[in-house]
Design an enzyme around this catalytic site. Structure first.
Site, PDB file in Angstrom:
ATOM      1  N   LYS A  26      -3.779 -10.286   9.720  1.00 49.98           N
ATOM      2  CA  LYS A  26      -3.531 -10.651   8.326  1.00 49.98           C
ATOM      3  C   LYS A  26      -2.904 -12.038   8.291  1.00 49.98           C
ATOM      4  O   LYS A  26      -1.714 -12.213   8.562  1.00 49.98           O
ATOM      5  CB  LYS A  26      -2.584  -9.668   7.634  1.00 49.98           C
ATOM      6  CG  LYS A  26      -2.466  -9.913   6.126  1.00 49.98           C
ATOM      7  CD  LYS A  26      -1.185  -9.377   5.538  1.00 49.98           C
ATOM      8  CE  LYS A  26      -0.073 -10.392   5.555  1.00 49.98           C
ATOM      9  NZ  LYS A  26      -0.309 -11.574   4.685  1.00 49.98           N
ATOM     10  N   GLU A  61       9.066 -12.943  15.531  1.00 52.21           N
ATOM     11  CA  GLU A  61       9.684 -14.264  15.640  1.00 52.21           C
ATOM     12  C   GLU A  61       9.908 -14.777  14.231  1.00 52.21           C
ATOM     13  O   GLU A  61       8.989 -14.807  13.417  1.00 52.21           O
ATOM     14  CB  GLU A  61       8.804 -15.208  16.462  1.00 52.21           C
ATOM     15  CG  GLU A  61       8.722 -14.829  17.939  1.00 52.21           C
ATOM     16  CD  GLU A  61      10.086 -14.752  18.621  1.00 52.21           C
ATOM     17  OE1 GLU A  61      11.020 -15.481  18.204  1.00 52.21           O
ATOM     18  OE2 GLU A  61      10.242 -13.945  19.557  1.00 52.21           O
ATOM     19  N   CYS A  87       9.682 -23.399  11.772  1.00 52.53           N
ATOM     20  CA  CYS A  87      10.840 -22.575  12.132  1.00 52.53           C
ATOM     21  C   CYS A  87      11.698 -23.260  13.179  1.00 52.53           C
ATOM     22  O   CYS A  87      12.883 -22.948  13.322  1.00 52.53           O
ATOM     23  CB  CYS A  87      10.382 -21.200  12.618  1.00 52.53           C
ATOM     24  SG  CYS A  87       9.234 -21.235  13.995  1.00 52.53           S
ATOM     25  N   GLU A  98      18.519 -21.254   6.282  1.00 49.22           N
ATOM     26  CA  GLU A  98      17.243 -21.907   6.578  1.00 49.22           C
ATOM     27  C   GLU A  98      16.643 -22.425   5.276  1.00 49.22           C
ATOM     28  O   GLU A  98      16.408 -21.658   4.339  1.00 49.22           O
ATOM     29  CB  GLU A  98      16.271 -20.936   7.257  1.00 49.22           C
ATOM     30  CG  GLU A  98      14.973 -21.608   7.651  1.00 49.22           C
ATOM     31  CD  GLU A  98      14.007 -20.672   8.357  1.00 49.22           C
ATOM     32  OE1 GLU A  98      13.334 -21.121   9.309  1.00 49.22           O
ATOM     33  OE2 GLU A  98      13.918 -19.500   7.959  1.00 49.22           O
TER      34      GLU A  98
END
Length: 480
Positions: A173, A248, A282, A381
């Site tokens: 996906k 992750e 990331c 973040e």
């Protein structure tokens, strides 16, 4: 209708008949493509197809699987220019950033094509005569892969290739914001002769398609890359019935700039890590932790570097493209406001940019100085081109600040002191550690993964570690 899902060897429409459009983040009025909107039912059909094909694909000799991956790599290489443009138009990267990502996907398929033929197991010396002792690596079965929009071809490639090389069947996906290049991989696998049902693509929402992948009894492993909030949900859902899982997730990555560093070099390293790919990585450099003796010089340099970046549509030759969506742009702008409210000094940037002839999601790269380590802009973040510069007195304080967040993905130090560099490797809480390099950028043949809230801390990705995740080991005692 859009026949853009791939199930059991056929390109199909969604069961519901619903579709959605992907627009160009550099020009929101431009529709790049229309895709089938997959549902739980579509995902379940794909999982059932993968389960039905699992036994035959597992029995296929590794070199034969590797030959299909090799041909896939060749086909991807042939389509590199087209895929680069698709990536740029759907996700917003500049061609200079998109082309290496497509090449990385090519290289990943070549790498795991070679690994497919030599991942059989190991032979050990038995303790007695007349005995053989060896291990046998076997695939897990059906692997469910959930991938993000920010590296829309590299991350699908580094999950798909090792899963297929080791004999697993797959349901993937991709993210709805930029699914075109993942679809391109599946088209190449199809043309390369992958058997029906071995690989399946369903584009849809995380709750419907992702939920089916994490919940279905026939799925044996789940590999996820995305936000920490979603990753924890995926991990909890998938491990309820003992699926093997790797997640992750996010990062708040620091670069320490020592007083022994060449400041000009440090500025180049930090600016590239912070503002490359519009900060939407990331592993992006989000915090520069700078010794007091070089702090002012560094701030001046990184502000100049940020102001030198030309923002606009990548296909028009600009240095930095848009954020991927309006919501991502709004989030970045909101964090810029938060930083100002918290008392940090906005040295430059952090403003929405109007580009003539382009209705896109552009923002100027932002640099904050006078940042306290406990401010939200130093803890959360942001996933945009925003750099927080934090002043410290010495190495001990720098490492304490670097480790003082919930994340632990990537970290680097710029220093000419080899002892300091070695201490950093030992002291930093991060899965990827770099010396005199930016926090972004990865080699495909070594493990990748984070610590703390950046990872499920189960299995690493890439290199040999990816093969370990997608296989189980039998130890065989043969007394002949």
């Amino acid at each position: 209708m859009a026949a853009t899902n791939y199930v059991d060897g056929e390109w199909t429409e969604a069961e519901s008949g619903e579709t959605f459009e992907v627009t160009n983040p550099a020009n929101a009025e431009e529709v790049v493509a229309e895709y089938a909107m997959g549902s739980t039912e579509d995902a379940e059909r794909a999982i059932e197809a993968a389960a039905a094909a699992s036994e035959e694909w597992a029995a296929t000799p590794g070199p034969e699987r590797g030959a299909i991956l090799t041909q896939t790599a060749r086909l991807l290489e042939d389509r590199k220019e087209e895929l680069t443009e698709t990536l740029t138009r759907e996700e917003g990267k500049t061609p200079a950033e998109a082309e290496p990502e497509v090449q990385r996907a090519v290289d990943i398929f070549y790498y795991y094509a070679q690994k497919a033929g030599d991942h059989g197991g190991t032979v050990k010396a038995a303790s007695g005569r007349g005995k053989n002792l060896y291990t046998k690596n076997e695939p897990l079965g059906v692997a469910g892969l959930i991938t993000p929009w920010n590296y829309p071809i590299a991350i699908p490639a580094w999950k798909l290739a090792p899963a297929l090389a080791t004999g697993n069947t797959v349901v993937i996906k991709p993210a709805r914001l930029a699914p075109g290049v993942a679809k391109g991989i599946i088209e190449c696998l199809d043309e390369a002769g992958i058997p029906d049902g071995v690989v399946n693509l369903v584009i849809g929402s995380g709750s419907d398609v992702g939920g089916a992948i994490t919940d279905h009894d026939a799925v044996d492993a789940v590999s996820f890359t995305g936000s920490s909030a979603v990753g924890h949900h995926v991990y909890d859902a998938a491990t309820d019935d003992q699926k093997r899982v790797q997640c992750e997730m996010g990062g708040k990555n620091p670069t320490i700039v020592s007083d022994t560093a060449d400041v000009e070099e440090a500025v180049d390293i930090v600016a590239s890590g912070a503002f490359g790919v519009t900060g939407q990585a990331c592993t992006a450099t989000s915090r520069a932790i700078v010794y007091d003796d070089v702090y002012d010089e560094f701030v001046d340099g990184v502000v100049a570097a940020a102001e030198d970046i030309d923002v606009g549509p990548g296909l028009d030759g600009h240095d930095m493209g848009p954020q991927v969506s309006e919501s991502e742009l709004e989030s970045t702008l909101e964090y810029v406001g938060v930083g100002q409210d918290e008392g940090a000094t906005l040295e430059t940037g952090g403003e929405e940019v109007d580009v003539d002839g382009a209705d896109g999601y552009f923002v100027s790269p932002a640099v904050f100085s006078d940042v306290d380590e406990n401010m939200r802009i130093a803890q959360d973040e942001i996933f945009g081109p925003v750099l927080s510069v934090i002043r410290v007195e010495n190495y001990e304080e720098a490492v304490e600040v670097a480790n003082g967040v919930d994340y632990g993905l990537a970290a680097s130090i710029v220093t000419d002191d080899h002892t300091e560099a070695n201490r950093f490797v030992e002291d930093i809480e991060a899965g990827v550690v770099k010396i005199n390099e930016k926090t972004t950028g990865l080699e495909l043949h070594v493990p990748f993964g984070g610590m703390k809230d950046s990872s499920s801390n189960t299995y690493r990705e890439q290199g040999e570690a990816a093969l370990e995740f997608f296989t189980t080991t039998k130890t065989v005692y043969d007394n002949y």
